[in-house]
Design a protein around this motif. Structure first.
Motif, mmCIF file in Angstrom:
data_model
loop_
_atom_site.group_PDB
_atom_site.id
_atom_site.type_symbol
_atom_site.label_atom_id
_atom_site.label_comp_id
_atom_site.label_asym_id
_atom_site.label_seq_id
_atom_site.Cartn_x
_atom_site.Cartn_y
_atom_site.Cartn_z
ATOM 1 N N LYS A 15 -67.858 -1.595 -10.221
ATOM 2 C CA LYS A 15 -67.020 -0.608 -9.365
ATOM 3 C C LYS A 15 -65.697 -0.285 -9.947
ATOM 4 C CE LYS A 15 -70.123 -0.626 -6.774
ATOM 5 N NZ LYS A 15 -71.830 0.114 -6.292
ATOM 6 N N LEU A 16 -64.812 -0.676 -10.427
ATOM 7 C CA LEU A 16 -63.425 -0.314 -10.726
ATOM 8 C C LEU A 16 -62.675 -0.429 -11.945
ATOM 9 C CD1 LEU A 16 -62.234 -3.012 -8.408
ATOM 10 C CD2 LEU A 16 -62.249 -0.524 -7.737
ATOM 11 N N LEU A 17 -62.957 -0.770 -12.831
ATOM 12 C CA LEU A 17 -62.817 -1.388 -13.769
ATOM 13 C C LEU A 17 -63.044 0.396 -14.982
ATOM 14 C CD1 LEU A 17 -63.083 -4.762 -14.991
ATOM 15 C CD2 LEU A 17 -61.650 -3.187 -13.913
ATOM 16 N N ARG A 18 -64.521 0.969 -14.056
ATOM 17 C CA ARG A 18 -63.915 2.441 -15.185
ATOM 18 C C ARG A 18 -63.465 3.779 -14.805
ATOM 19 N NH1 ARG A 18 -69.242 1.876 -16.851
ATOM 20 N NH2 ARG A 18 -70.347 -0.224 -15.656
ATOM 21 N N SER A 19 -62.577 3.237 -14.507
ATOM 22 C CA SER A 19 -61.046 3.939 -13.555
ATOM 23 C C SER A 19 -60.141 4.435 -14.693
ATOM 24 C CB SER A 19 -61.126 4.064 -12.254
ATOM 25 O OG SER A 19 -59.961 4.489 -11.842
ATOM 26 N N LYS A 20 -60.052 5.397 -15.064
ATOM 27 C CA LYS A 20 -58.821 5.258 -16.130
ATOM 28 C C LYS A 20 -57.192 4.653 -15.169
ATOM 29 C CE LYS A 20 -56.625 8.014 -19.754
ATOM 30 N NZ LYS A 20 -56.582 9.630 -20.266
ATOM 31 N N ALA A 21 -57.185 4.617 -13.950
ATOM 32 C CA ALA A 21 -55.826 4.023 -13.134
ATOM 33 C C ALA A 21 -56.246 2.056 -13.724
ATOM 34 C CB ALA A 21 -56.343 4.494 -11.974
ATOM 35 N N ASN A 22 -57.201 1.800 -13.902
ATOM 36 C CA ASN A 22 -57.193 0.724 -13.978
ATOM 37 C C ASN A 22 -58.110 0.085 -15.107
ATOM 38 O OD1 ASN A 22 -57.325 -0.661 -11.571
ATOM 39 N ND2 ASN A 22 -59.244 0.595 -11.086
ATOM 40 N N GLU A 24 -55.648 -0.846 -17.612
ATOM 41 C CA GLU A 24 -54.552 -1.191 -18.233
ATOM 42 C C GLU A 24 -55.393 -3.165 -18.002
ATOM 43 O OE1 GLU A 24 -50.359 -3.399 -16.078
ATOM 44 O OE2 GLU A 24 -50.627 -1.284 -15.694
ATOM 45 N N ILE A 25 -56.319 -3.499 -17.281
ATOM 46 C CA ILE A 25 -56.673 -4.680 -16.461
ATOM 47 C C ILE A 25 -56.942 -5.454 -17.798
ATOM 48 C CG2 ILE A 25 -58.182 -5.886 -15.006
ATOM 49 C CD1 ILE A 25 -57.262 -4.050 -13.212
ATOM 50 N N LEU A 26 -58.118 -3.783 -17.672
ATOM 51 C CA LEU A 26 -59.057 -4.054 -18.920
ATOM 52 C C LEU A 26 -59.391 -4.108 -20.295
ATOM 53 C CD1 LEU A 26 -62.162 -4.914 -19.321
ATOM 54 C CD2 LEU A 26 -62.885 -2.253 -20.083
ATOM 55 N N GLU A 27 -57.860 -3.394 -20.655
ATOM 56 C CA GLU A 27 -56.961 -3.684 -21.784
ATOM 57 C C GLU A 27 -56.769 -4.712 -21.141
ATOM 58 O OE1 GLU A 27 -55.872 1.079 -22.250
ATOM 59 O OE2 GLU A 27 -54.347 -0.243 -21.609
ATOM 60 N N GLY A 28 -55.710 -5.521 -21.138
ATOM 61 C CA GLY A 28 -55.157 -6.951 -20.889
ATOM 62 C C GLY A 28 -56.172 -7.913 -21.586
ATOM 63 N N PHE A 29 -57.676 -7.877 -20.733
ATOM 64 C CA PHE A 29 -58.339 -8.941 -21.592
ATOM 65 C C PHE A 29 -58.790 -8.981 -22.339
ATOM 66 C CE2 PHE A 29 -63.113 -9.432 -21.586
ATOM 67 C CZ PHE A 29 -63.119 -11.265 -21.703
ATOM 68 N N LEU A 30 -59.402 -7.232 -23.452
ATOM 69 C CA LEU A 30 -59.842 -7.702 -23.833
ATOM 70 C C LEU A 30 -58.396 -7.932 -25.689
ATOM 71 C CD1 LEU A 30 -60.977 -4.649 -24.112
ATOM 72 C CD2 LEU A 30 -62.369 -6.307 -24.505
ATOM 73 N N SER A 31 -57.312 -7.631 -24.854
ATOM 74 C CA SER A 31 -56.028 -8.134 -25.792
ATOM 75 C C SER A 31 -55.749 -8.889 -26.190
ATOM 76 C CB SER A 31 -54.840 -6.966 -25.800
ATOM 77 O OG SER A 31 -54.725 -5.574 -25.766
ATOM 78 N N GLU A 32 -55.989 -9.879 -25.140
ATOM 79 C CA GLU A 32 -56.000 -11.199 -25.158
ATOM 80 C C GLU A 32 -56.653 -11.903 -26.446
ATOM 81 O OE1 GLU A 32 -53.142 -13.255 -24.567
ATOM 82 O OE2 GLU A 32 -51.875 -12.022 -22.937
ATOM 83 N N LEU A 33 -57.874 -11.192 -26.011
ATOM 84 C CA LEU A 33 -59.439 -12.609 -26.272
ATOM 85 C C LEU A 33 -58.888 -11.598 -28.047
ATOM 86 C CD1 LEU A 33 -61.631 -13.632 -26.845
ATOM 87 C CD2 LEU A 33 -63.191 -11.964 -25.670
ATOM 88 N N LEU A 34 -58.715 -10.609 -28.232
ATOM 89 C CA LEU A 34 -59.083 -10.258 -29.587
ATOM 90 C C LEU A 34 -57.969 -10.452 -30.621
ATOM 91 C CD1 LEU A 34 -61.300 -6.417 -29.062
ATOM 92 C CD2 LEU A 34 -62.035 -8.612 -29.677
ATOM 93 N N ASN A 35 -56.604 -10.887 -29.660
ATOM 94 C CA ASN A 35 -55.445 -11.139 -30.207
ATOM 95 C C ASN A 35 -54.657 -9.748 -31.065
ATOM 96 O OD1 ASN A 35 -53.338 -12.272 -30.613
ATOM 97 N ND2 ASN A 35 -53.579 -12.642 -33.150
ATOM 98 N N LEU A 204 -53.056 -8.964 -15.837
ATOM 99 C CA LEU A 204 -53.445 -10.220 -14.915
ATOM 100 C C LEU A 204 -52.488 -9.465 -13.440
ATOM 101 C CD1 LEU A 204 -54.316 -14.250 -15.851
ATOM 102 C CD2 LEU A 204 -55.493 -11.807 -15.125
ATOM 103 N N ILE A 205 -51.060 -9.194 -13.995
ATOM 104 C CA ILE A 205 -50.748 -8.727 -12.549
ATOM 105 C C ILE A 205 -51.521 -7.816 -12.479
ATOM 106 C CG2 ILE A 205 -48.355 -8.032 -11.909
ATOM 107 C CD1 ILE A 205 -47.228 -9.355 -14.653
ATOM 108 N N LYS A 206 -51.562 -6.831 -12.978
ATOM 109 C CA LYS A 206 -52.549 -5.061 -12.483
ATOM 110 C C LYS A 206 -53.956 -5.699 -11.959
ATOM 111 C CE LYS A 206 -53.100 -1.159 -11.931
ATOM 112 N NZ LYS A 206 -53.084 0.062 -11.699
ATOM 113 N N ALA A 207 -54.448 -6.670 -12.398
ATOM 114 C CA ALA A 207 -55.500 -7.336 -11.424
ATOM 115 C C ALA A 207 -56.040 -8.430 -10.187
ATOM 116 C CB ALA A 207 -56.619 -8.317 -12.442
#
Length: 290
Positions: A15-22, A24-35, A204-207
């Protein structure tokens, strides 16, 4: 005061992470996992974009393209699937063929990263994050095959494994709730739907701001609560079916062993996990029908 619960990651993906405004949340998770410092360019069409009556019982997936033009598949799976590894292999293969135009050279094959957030026990292993990559090892010299300088220029890659699909398995239930680093902070959120005050992982802050259940409009909050209830119901049905199936199998094995008359009831009980009383009851049933 109890911690305020947040929207689960799978619902956020729907519902939410498909929006460009959000992003940052998905980018944060991917950045942490993929280093890596991941930036999302766009959300691509995927099965998870489609709403149907099976949504609440199956996987939720999201397909994105990052700044390197790599395709990242993020999938959340609750149901137990014994052929899950083959399915994610099929999924990456499908993406490879979909993104290679007819007539293109194989050097144009896209890099695919498959990220799987699992709420069931897949395989046998004690860790909670597994990575799978492709490498080629020499039979005789035990060396690892590397790209030539020309190939590095052609593929824009330094290592062979960077060409092939890459897999990440996050076994959420294996996590012990002790966050030792920023990636663990994300896993804690995935498991508990909660972000602690001292967490500082990217996104996570954005989340915490955007995924607050209390911020949902009433209609959407009710839909989310129903979705969660459906997940609990489905999990109970799967667990019940699995338990019944296991019990039936144990009984069948016990009956066959009793009919063969090669082991005593105590040994059969120990082998199958049935109680001694259950095995003796089966023995009486066999005797009464013979």
């Amino acid at each position: 005061m109890s911690k305020r619960k947040l929207i689960s990651f799978d619902w956020a993906m729907k519902k939410l992470l498909r929006s460009k405004a959000n992003f940052e949340i998905l980018e944060g998770f991917l950045s942490e996992l993929l280093n890596d410092n991941i930036r999302i360019l766009e959300i691509l069409e995927s099965e998870g974009n489609k709403e149907d009556y099976r949504d609440k019982f199956n996987r939720v997936d999201l397909k994105v393209k990052n700044q390197k033009n790599e395709i990242i598949i993020i999938e959340v799976q609750y149901d137990r699937e014994f052929d899950y590894l083959q399915r994610i292999l099929y999924g990456t293969s499908k993406v490879l063929t979909e993104h290679l135009d007819e007539g293109d050279p194989y050097s144009k094959v896209v890099k695919v990263i498959s990220i799987n957030i699992l709420y069931f026990d897949l395989g046998h292993g004690e860790d909670y994050i597994y990575q799978g990559v492709t490498s080629f090892h020499g039979f005789h010299h035990q060396d690892v095959l590397e790209l030539s300088k020309d190939q590095q220029v052609l593929y824009k890659k330094n290592k062979i494994h960077q060409i092939f699909p890459e897999y990440y398995l996050v076994k959420v239930n294996n996590f012990n709730d002790i966050a030792k680093d920023t990636l663990d902070e994300w896993i804690y959120f995935l498991k508990n739907e909660e972000i602690k005050e001292n967490f500082k992982a990217k996104g996570l802050i954005k989340a915490k701001q955007e995924l607050d259940i209390l911020k949902l409009p009433e209609q959407e909050r009710l839909a989310y609560e129903k979705y969660q209830d459906d997940l609990h119901y489905q999990a109970s049905m799967i667990e019940s079916s699995y338990t019944i199936g296991m019990l039936k199998e144990k009984r069948e094995i016990s009956v066959n062993l009793l009919k063969a008359d090669v082991l005593d009831v105590q040994t059969i009980a120990a082998m199958t996990g049935l109680t001694l009383e259950e095995v003796e009851a089966l023995q009486r049933e066999i005797s009464s029908t013979s």
